[in-house]
Design a protein around this motif. Structure first.
Motif, short mmCIF file in Angstrom:
data_model
loop_
_atom_site.label_atom_id
_atom_site.label_comp_id
_atom_site.label_asym_id
_atom_site.label_seq_id
_atom_site.Cartn_x
_atom_site.Cartn_y
_atom_site.Cartn_z
N ILE A 49 6.71 -6.51 7.32
CA ILE A 49 6.10 -7.85 7.44
C ILE A 49 4.90 -7.97 6.53
N THR A 50 4.11 -6.90 6.40
CA THR A 50 2.96 -6.94 5.51
C THR A 50 3.39 -7.17 4.07
N LEU A 51 4.43 -6.42 3.62
CA LEU A 51 4.90 -6.60 2.25
C LEU A 51 5.48 -7.99 2.03
N VAL A 52 6.24 -8.48 3.00
CA VAL A 52 6.80 -9.83 2.87
C VAL A 52 5.68 -10.86 2.79
N GLY A 53 4.64 -10.67 3.62
CA GLY A 53 3.51 -11.61 3.57
C GLY A 53 2.81 -11.60 2.23
N VAL A 54 2.57 -10.41 1.68
CA VAL A 54 1.91 -10.32 0.37
C VAL A 54 2.79 -10.92 -0.72
N GLN A 55 4.09 -10.59 -0.70
CA GLN A 55 4.97 -11.11 -1.73
C GLN A 55 5.14 -12.63 -1.62
N GLY A 107 1.29 -5.91 -5.59
CA GLY A 107 0.19 -6.03 -6.54
C GLY A 107 -0.74 -4.85 -6.57
N ALA A 108 -0.54 -3.86 -5.70
CA ALA A 108 -1.39 -2.69 -5.68
C ALA A 108 -0.93 -1.68 -6.71
N GLU A 109 -1.86 -0.89 -7.20
CA GLU A 109 -1.54 0.22 -8.10
C GLU A 109 -1.47 1.49 -7.24
N ALA A 132 -0.23 4.20 6.33
CA ALA A 132 -1.44 4.14 5.51
C ALA A 132 -1.30 3.13 4.38
N LEU A 133 -0.14 3.07 3.72
CA LEU A 133 0.09 2.08 2.67
C LEU A 133 0.06 0.66 3.24
N THR A 134 0.66 0.51 4.40
CA THR A 134 0.67 -0.82 5.04
C THR A 134 -0.75 -1.29 5.30
N ASN A 135 -1.58 -0.42 5.88
CA ASN A 135 -2.97 -0.80 6.17
C ASN A 135 -3.75 -1.09 4.89
N ALA A 136 -3.51 -0.28 3.84
CA ALA A 136 -4.23 -0.48 2.59
C ALA A 136 -3.86 -1.82 1.96
N VAL A 137 -2.56 -2.12 1.93
CA VAL A 137 -2.12 -3.40 1.35
C VAL A 137 -2.63 -4.58 2.17
N ARG A 138 -2.63 -4.42 3.48
CA ARG A 138 -3.04 -5.53 4.35
C ARG A 138 -4.54 -5.81 4.25
N HIS A 139 -5.34 -4.76 4.20
CA HIS A 139 -6.79 -4.94 4.31
C HIS A 139 -7.56 -4.60 3.02
N GLY A 140 -6.86 -4.09 2.00
CA GLY A 140 -7.57 -3.61 0.82
C GLY A 140 -8.10 -4.69 -0.09
N PRO A 180 -7.67 -7.70 -3.29
CA PRO A 180 -7.07 -7.71 -4.64
C PRO A 180 -7.57 -6.54 -5.48
N GLY A 181 -6.78 -6.23 -6.53
CA GLY A 181 -7.15 -5.15 -7.44
C GLY A 181 -7.19 -3.80 -6.78
N LEU A 182 -6.26 -3.55 -5.85
CA LEU A 182 -6.29 -2.34 -5.04
C LEU A 182 -5.64 -1.17 -5.77
#
Length: 397
Positions: free
Chosen positions: A204-210, A283-285, A311-319, A321-323
């Motif tokens: 869901i996090t990835l779908v939300g970001v995309q 969008g994360a590196e 850990a990746l989910t939390n980083a993408v969700r809360h990190g 832009p430019g992560l």
């Protein structure tokens, strides 16, 4: 197993109305047998009024034989001793005496049966040696029957104790099996809940970001629509949904079958590149480095996979832009060390709502005997570090 159920092998529970009723009926039937023996058998004088009173009176105390066996023995001896002394039909008084001795032996410890046998046999031999020394051989034979009855009572008591212990052990084993089954069900529910949390949160996090990426492209410059960027974002959403659907189907198969082997293969370290690629689409590196970890047991590999996924989910969700996210997997000191760091805002995000992510990661680590630490870094961002023994103390549930 209650005492009442165990005593089903021995009749009613002593002291109850049922026991008193049953023993009273038994005493009446035994009295009828004694009367028949006194009338039909020629073994001494036929009882007169005194004889009948002593013979029938000896049967009355049998109604309380299970609740007061020693008092019943004293009362019965008090009646049958003068009965035999007056030389009434001796065989008629034998059944009540034998039943009384058997009751004393079967309701008490073997020591009590021994003392009772010594007293009764000794008194019988002493009295007959003084009054009828010529019948001493017959008295010895009768004493053998008395001892045999006492031994029978002791044997029956020991057998009942053995049956009771077997039933109690069976009940304890049944309770243990039920408790183990409940524990396994609880562990399985927790495992499924962790899997669903990790899977759904990640997807869901990835779908939300995309989706946000596609919406941004559509809203940034409607006159110069970047169709390729929108199509790429939608394709990423479709891929994420397909992957999530496959994992969800595999996870829910556990709920449809209780067979352990039907769970299917556990996710492992070979799935980390897919996780990294999915995070890059947001969008994360992502920098993934896996070194000397090919020999990790399946349970340890699955725990590492889920920890990295969360850990990746939390980083993408809360990190933000430019992560930049760095994932390191290496083998060191007979343990698999997992490190996930990012340079984003992490838990300092004001919109962050505490959930079960960190709790789930720690549970994953503990399930294989490992440890996990997580928290903000001094230089900014967030870090997750886990140490998973390559010989886990417990399997992944």
């Amino acid at each position: 197993m209650s005492a009442r159920r165990v005593l089903a092998f021995a009749g009613a529970v002593p002291g109850t109305r049922r026991a008193l009723r049953d023993d009273a009926l038994f005493a009446g039937a035994l009295a009828v047998l004694a009367v028949a023996l006194a009338v039909l058998v020629e073994d001494g004088h036929r009882p007169d009024a005194v004889g009948w009173a002593l013979l029938l009176g000896a049967h009355v105390p049998l109604a309380w034989r299970r609740s007061r066996p020693l008092l019943v023995l004293v009362a019965v001896v008090a009646c049958i001793f003068p009965y035999h002394a007056f030389d009434y039909t001796h065989l008629a008084a034998v059944p009540v005496g034998m039943i009384t001795l058997y009751t004393v032996a079967v309701t008490g410890r073997p020591r009590r049966a021994l003392l009772t046998g010594v007293c009764v046999v000794g008194m019988t031999l002493g009295v007959n040696a003084g009054f009828s020394p010529h019948q001493l051989a017959e008295v010895v034979r009768i004493s053998g029957w008395l001892v045999a009855v006492l031994l029978l009572g002791v044997y029956v008591r020991i057998h009942r104790q053995y049956v009771t212990s077997v039933l109690e052990r069976a009940e304890r084993a049944e309770r243990t099996r039920e408790e183990e089954a409940r524990r396994r069900v609880a562990e399985e529910r927790l495992r499924v809940a962790r899997d669903l949390h990790d899977l759904l949160a990640h997807s869901i996090t990835l779908v939300g970001v995309q989706t946000s990426v596609a919406a941004h492209v559509l809203a940034a410059d409607p006159d110069r629509l970047d169709r390729a960027a929108v199509a790429g974002a939608l394709d990423d959403i479709a891929d994420t949904c397909r992957s999530a659907r496959g994992e969800l189907r595999a996870t829910l198969e556990v709920l449809r079958s209780s067979v352990e082997e039907q769970r299917g293969p556990l996710p492992g370290l070979d799935g980390l590149p897919d996780l990294a690629e999915a995070a890059r689409t947001s969008g994360a590196e992502v920098d993934l480095a896996v070194r000397e970890a090919a020999d990790a047991p399946p349970a340890v590999g699955a725990a590492a996979y889920r920890i990295v996924q969360e850990a990746l989910t939390n980083a993408v969700r809360h990190g933000g832009p430019g992560l930049t996210i760095r994932v390191g997997i290496r083998t060191e000191d007979a343990a698999l060390k997992v490190t996930v760091t990012d340079d984003g805002r992490g838990v300092h995000d004001p919109d962050h709502t505490p959930g079960f992510g960190l709790v789930g990661m720690r549970e994953r680590a503990r399930s294989v005997g490992g440890t996990l630490e997580a928290g903000p870094r001094d230089e900014g961002g967030f870090m997750v570090s886990a140490v998973l023994p390559l010989v886990p103390v417990g399997g992944l549930r």
